[in-house]
Design a protein around this motif. Sequence first.
Motif, short mmCIF file in Angstrom:
data_model
loop_
_atom_site.label_atom_id
_atom_site.label_comp_id
_atom_site.label_asym_id
_atom_site.label_seq_id
_atom_site.Cartn_x
_atom_site.Cartn_y
_atom_site.Cartn_z
N TRP A 122 2.64 -25.73 32.88
CA TRP A 122 2.05 -25.84 34.19
C TRP A 122 0.85 -24.94 34.38
N MET A 123 0.49 -23.95 33.44
CA MET A 123 -0.54 -23.09 33.54
C MET A 123 -1.51 -24.03 32.89
N ARG A 124 -1.39 -24.92 31.95
CA ARG A 124 -2.14 -25.60 31.21
C ARG A 124 -2.60 -26.92 31.92
N ALA A 125 -1.56 -27.46 32.82
CA ALA A 125 -2.15 -28.46 33.95
C ALA A 125 -2.97 -27.92 34.97
N MET A 126 -2.73 -26.73 35.39
CA MET A 126 -3.73 -26.41 36.41
C MET A 126 -5.17 -25.60 35.89
N PHE A 127 -5.04 -25.10 34.67
CA PHE A 127 -6.12 -24.69 34.02
C PHE A 127 -6.43 -24.95 32.81
N THR A 128 -7.56 -25.10 32.23
CA THR A 128 -7.71 -25.32 30.86
C THR A 128 -8.11 -24.09 30.14
N PRO A 129 -6.95 -23.79 29.42
CA PRO A 129 -7.22 -22.50 28.54
C PRO A 129 -8.53 -22.61 27.76
N LEU A 130 -8.64 -21.45 27.24
CA LEU A 130 -9.70 -21.35 25.96
C LEU A 130 -9.62 -22.13 24.93
N ASP A 131 -8.27 -22.09 24.59
CA ASP A 131 -8.05 -22.91 23.13
C ASP A 131 -8.12 -24.27 23.19
N VAL A 132 -7.91 -24.87 24.38
CA VAL A 132 -8.13 -26.30 24.59
C VAL A 132 -9.49 -26.53 24.93
N GLN A 133 -10.31 -25.65 25.50
CA GLN A 133 -11.52 -25.87 25.60
C GLN A 133 -12.30 -25.90 24.06
N LEU A 134 -11.85 -25.02 23.21
CA LEU A 134 -12.24 -24.90 21.90
C LEU A 134 -12.03 -26.14 21.27
N LEU A 135 -10.68 -26.72 21.42
CA LEU A 135 -10.42 -27.88 20.51
C LEU A 135 -11.30 -29.12 20.80
N ARG A 136 -11.87 -29.03 22.26
CA ARG A 136 -12.56 -30.00 22.79
C ARG A 136 -14.17 -29.88 22.32
N ALA A 137 -14.59 -28.90 22.26
CA ALA A 137 -15.83 -28.50 22.08
C ALA A 137 -16.16 -27.72 20.63
#
Length: 308
Positions: A122-137
Amino acid sequence: MATNQRLLLVASPLMRHAPAYDRAAALAKAKGMALHVVAFDYLEGLATASLVDEQALAVMREGYVKQHREWLETQAVPMRRIGLTVTTEVVWVQHALDEILIHLREQPFAMLIKELEHESWWMRAMFTPLDVQLLRACPVPLHFVRKANYALPRKILAAVDLSVPEDQFEGFNDQIISEALKLALQCNGQVELLYVYDLGAMYEDAEGYGEHSFFFDSSLARTLHEAQGEAFQDLAERNGIAAEHRHLRMGDPAKVLAVFAENHDIDVVVIGRYHHRGIGGFIGSTAERVLYKLPSSALVISPEHSQG
């Protein structure tokens, strides 16, 4: 191997020793590369304290950064004792992603290593964690360390995806296998090759499915199954993967991959990251879904990566 390349370890701001430190040191030793350890600090309370004047705040921030820098230096001591060149840095910044990307643009880093931070769904659904941001960028291979039973990985899984049109990402599956084989050579490890395909999704995408969506065509399913098997065996053959290390499975890729990694004591899963557009990018790729399901660490690469 580019001798001027280094590994970048993004350390947790919590000043605690994590498995990522051991993995980063072991990989730096195995690859013959220097290691740069950087922590990005930002304490909301300290940054916005309203009862202290700006000069006092600056002193407090500098004191915290100094303490963290000294702590990182203590972590670097045993690494230097085994012959590694290790540098450390602490940066006070609110948005770590921007600063990380600046570091990666300005210096020749071969890989970014980071502890995978646990985040609830639910935290990942509400906010984009740094790990996911890195995964994309992240523009370089990205190694997320969940745990490290061994400093150097012993069992490495190359997870390929043959469902993506080859003309869209030509040779990418071969690149994933190549990265896994190079890592295994550097670490004296063993590579397993896995392809998980979703036959239902393929059936839906098959020509004419929209006209006959209420009927299951067993001959079409068999044709799709045989085609995937042949493509997988061809891929494994040309990359020199022995038959006993080839694994073809059917089902939801993220779920099956996680179960396979658990059952086979995989240390690192090498997986590809594709660029998604539109709603597909919002929902998240297989790599994003896998990231939080895997019991092991992951090395994520994209088509343009070339790792030393």
